[in-house]
Design an enzyme around this catalytic site. Structure first.
Site, short mmCIF file in Angstrom:
data_model
loop_
_atom_site.label_atom_id
_atom_site.label_comp_id
_atom_site.label_asym_id
_atom_site.label_seq_id
_atom_site.Cartn_x
_atom_site.Cartn_y
_atom_site.Cartn_z
N HIS A 126 -8.11 -4.95 -0.68
CA HIS A 126 -6.80 -4.34 -0.44
C HIS A 126 -6.08 -4.98 0.74
O HIS A 126 -4.86 -5.14 0.74
CB HIS A 126 -6.99 -2.84 -0.20
CG HIS A 126 -5.72 -2.08 -0.09
ND1 HIS A 126 -4.79 -2.03 -1.12
CD2 HIS A 126 -5.20 -1.31 0.90
CE1 HIS A 126 -3.77 -1.27 -0.74
NE2 HIS A 126 -3.99 -0.83 0.47
N SER A 148 0.84 -1.20 0.00
CA SER A 148 0.00 0.00 0.00
C SER A 148 0.89 1.26 0.00
O SER A 148 1.81 1.35 -0.80
CB SER A 148 -0.94 -0.06 1.21
OG SER A 148 -1.96 0.90 1.10
N ASP A 190 -8.66 -6.17 -5.12
CA ASP A 190 -8.26 -4.89 -4.53
C ASP A 190 -8.81 -3.75 -5.39
O ASP A 190 -8.36 -3.56 -6.53
CB ASP A 190 -6.73 -4.83 -4.46
CG ASP A 190 -6.20 -3.57 -3.77
OD1 ASP A 190 -6.99 -2.64 -3.50
OD2 ASP A 190 -4.99 -3.52 -3.51
#
Lengths: 382, 382
Positions: free
Chosen positions: B355, B157, B322
């Site tokens: 995610h 991320s 995601d």
């Protein structure tokens, strides 16, 4: 949005209000003793009274679907693109009606209305209404209008869900059902977004447990956040990219918390504009109606069973980039109908505008919508 | 999450703090005169000092990547799944370091730290830091640790973005770059979600323009909303469906605004838990760092140009469900590298966790991650 253009519009229209004195039993177990619905209508009811179309509105819209309430109006009704002379729902051909849903804040009885028992606004004491309740109230409305059967009931988003509920609860009262950008029920993600919006409103210190009218304030910060969040789900990622990209207001990073990116400016503008025209308690009610909508729940969680006695012919429309109620969700509706061999036409429109596409002048959409309406009107000699 | 299990973990670990007295110039034009970074390390630095791996953390996490800070700890570090003996990043083989980013609230200098010039918390006067600033501070950190070159820098991320920035700004200082569930920059939609989160915090009356420490309060309502919203974007629609569906807390609709659906309960719990362990000013800074991250902007908006002098070998991993940083975004990174004939391995993991998948024990992911790490370690005889 087009400017005031009476050539291409139903023109100047005035809302009307219908009062109901028979109590309305609600799903929550309570009832409304006394209520009114505010509505608009366009076009004329024909001699046979068989050309009436009911429009069901979405979460934050209202009965003002088309035309202008005064020549000074900056903007026409919310579905001006689709309703008016020569448009998909042709006001030269149909008698078109739309009522503000119960619990609303645009004229129909809602939390900001005065409760005759207390002489104060209902506020948080207004009952939590469901899509079924709305349909029930509109069924009484239908009777009072003297319309035996709606030629069609049409709605997008939450309005599309209301169309589904009509077709199940009063199968004989509509000939056609047009369900646009809707779903047979919310997903957990849909509910999650609604819950964040509700928490934003209810945690605003100006909310006062829903009794903010008495304090001469309103939970503007919370309602603004709710609206900003809503807007993200109405647009597709693609539409946002095309509309704003990473464009910056002053052309560069400002290293501060003021508006920097154009998308921030857009959201703040939309949020601010909304709080002046919408009631927070109504917003809470509308999101709950969305969350609770699940017609299959009354039929062993089977949508096929729910649709078993449906008599309307369906048109279901979805938009490729709609991630709030994606095409896959529309197909669940279609499947429920096909499981019963019910007549349904399904159209998936290629559009990158996201959920909001149903309000927009997209060529394929307008053309298909028009053709469909003309075809079914011709069949009935309207 | 596994319970305390020292057999399979780096075990009990203690954070350390490194103080820096040389001023750090920041992208915003200001500089930090004096700052410290809090970090943890696991495993041992070998004789050649060439087995060090830097982990970069995501938005709301910190330097506590693996193990437990005490035997009473209920939960291990945030990447316990991937870091420890015999795990993808093997603490028996590597010396693993992670520092809390500047602006953080877990030990490194940030808005809740005392500004030596005023003897009060920095609060809103803490400069807006960028991913480049973090990399710059970690480069000084590297020098003080006496590590000539990181064997690898790894992050998911926002942490993955930091890895990208490292590879561009200090190409000789890392041999391998592992970029997981990241993007080369935020989309307008990503920025929009961050903006709603920021507005939630900043419009909370307890925010006091960021000076809430002085009032002995914190903008808990706003931070809770921000976290709830974040959680929606961390999970996929599918994951939410599997996790909660439309399950109701009491098995039925309650016609009220208390928790009704399980997903509401989950979000409120997550939001509430977060406000006690995170600083709102830090949250604001982290979202800004995300929004501003755009390494191509320094290179004529060409990611290919930005990657021109990169020397690290890349592994880029994405997860099918995601939607925060979708596989398509990871492929932009891959394309930027391939445009320069740089060595890159790209893996798209089939996973429905959204995610958050990058934190989870997904078989394919763990196996590929392990194999890759073992292969590159073997090549270097580590």
């Amino acid at each position: 949005m087009p400017d005031f253009n009476p050539e291409n519009s139903v023109g100047i229209v005035s809302p009307q209000t219908m009062h109901f004195e028979e109590p309305l039993a609600l799903d929550c177990g309570r009832s409304l003793k006394d209520y009114h619905l505010t509505y608009e209508s366009y076009g004329s009811l024909n001699k046979n009274r068989d050309n009436a179309i009911l429009i069901c509105h979405a979460l934050s819209s209202d009965h003002h679907v088309a035309g202008y309430n005064s020549p000074d109006d900056k903007k026409p009704g919310w579905w001006e693109t689709c309703i008016g002379p020569g448009k998909p729902i042709d006001s030269d051909r149909f008698f078109i009606v739309c009522s503000n849903n119960l619990g609303g804040c645009k004229g129909s009885t809602g939390p900001s209305s005065v409760d005759p028992e207390t002489n104060k606004p209902y506020g948080p004491d207004f009952p939590i209404v469901t899509v079924k309740d709305w349909v029930r109230s509109q069924e009484v409305f239908r009777q009072k209008l003297g319309i035996k059967q709606w030629f069609a009931i049409v709605g997008g988003s939450l309005g599309g869900m209301q169309v589904i509920q009509w077709s199940i609860d009063y199968p004989d009262r509509l000939k056609h059902a047009l369900v646009i950008a809707a779903a047979p029920k919310l997903s957990a993600q849909n509910i999650a977004f609604n819950e964040v919006a509700r928490q934003a409103i209810m945690s605003d210190p100006d909310f006062h447990k829903g009794n903010y009218y008495a304090h001469n304030v309103s939970p503007k910060r919370g309602l603004m956040l709710a609206r900003m969040l809503g807007h993200i789900t109405y647009l597709s990622d693609d539409a946002m990219r095309q509309k704003f990209g990473r464009d910056m207001r002053e052309g560069k990073i400002n290293f501060g918390f003021d508006v920097n990116f154009e998308v921030e400016s857009y959201l703040r503008y939309q949020g601010n504009a909304f709080v002046d025209r919408f009631d927070a308690n109504t917003y809470l009610l509308m999101t709950k109606a969305l969350d609770y909508f699940d017609p299959a729940a009354d039929y062993n969680n089977s949508l096929a069973q729910a649709f078993k006695h449906v008599r309307a012919r369906f048109l279901v429309i979805s938009f490729t980039s709609d991630w709030r109620f994606s095409p896959a969700r529309s197909k669940e509706i279609v499947k429920g109908l096909l499981d019963n061999y019910k007549p349904v036409t399904y159209v998936e429109i290629e559009a990158n505008q996201g959920h909001d596409a149903f309000l927009m002048p997209i060529d394929d959409y307008i053309e298909i919508f028009s053709t469909y309406m003309n075809t079914i009107a011709n069949e009935d000699g309207l």
